[in-house]
Design a protein around this motif. Structure first.
Motif, PDB file in Angstrom:
ATOM      1  N   UNK A   1       0.838  -1.208   0.000  1.00 40.32           N
ATOM      2  CA  UNK A   1       0.000   0.000   0.000  1.00 40.32           C
ATOM      3  C   UNK A   1       0.870   1.255   0.000  1.00 40.32           C
ATOM      4  N   UNK A   2       1.897   1.275   0.847  1.00 39.11           N
ATOM      5  CA  UNK A   2       2.823   2.407   0.896  1.00 39.11           C
ATOM      6  C   UNK A   2       3.493   2.608  -0.462  1.00 39.11           C
ATOM      7  N   UNK A   3       3.923   1.515  -1.101  1.00 40.40           N
ATOM      8  CA  UNK A   3       4.609   1.610  -2.389  1.00 40.40           C
ATOM      9  C   UNK A   3       3.679   2.180  -3.458  1.00 40.40           C
ATOM     10  N   UNK A   4       2.430   1.705  -3.510  1.00 38.89           N
ATOM     11  CA  UNK A   4       1.463   2.218  -4.490  1.00 38.89           C
ATOM     12  C   UNK A   4       1.199   3.702  -4.267  1.00 38.89           C
TER      13      UNK A   4
END
Length: 87
Positions: free
Chosen positions: A14-17
């Motif tokens: 989620x953080x990467x997206x």
């Protein structure tokens, strides 16, 4: 063995997206601002098109087309990438 809370613990899919979307959004906004500035300059010279020496993201081209501009991305081995915009 104790588990320490580090910066790396915050890295999730989620953080990467979210982070990549924010970076892309900033890049697209910057490219659109650059294109609009070049369009204004070309209009002030009474021209109906302009070339901008960037490789535009597809979202940048989509936004310009949504605004009614014709856009073509070109890549030349000698001259590099440029975006042709016509109105």
């Amino acid at each position: 063995m104790s588990i320490m809370n580090t910066e790396n613990d915050k890295i999730t899919a989620e953080w990467a997206r979210k982070t990549s979307s924010e970076i892309l959004g900033d890049k697209v906004k910057s490219q659109i601002d650059t294109c609009l500035l070049e369009i204004k300059r070309a209009v002030s010279r009474n021209e109906s098109s302009t070339n901008i020496g960037i490789y535009a993201e597809s979202l940048t081209i989509q936004e310009l087309r949504k605004r009614g501009f014709n856009c073509d991305q070109h890549s030349d081995q000698r001259d590099g990438s440029y975006l042709y915009i016509k109105w």
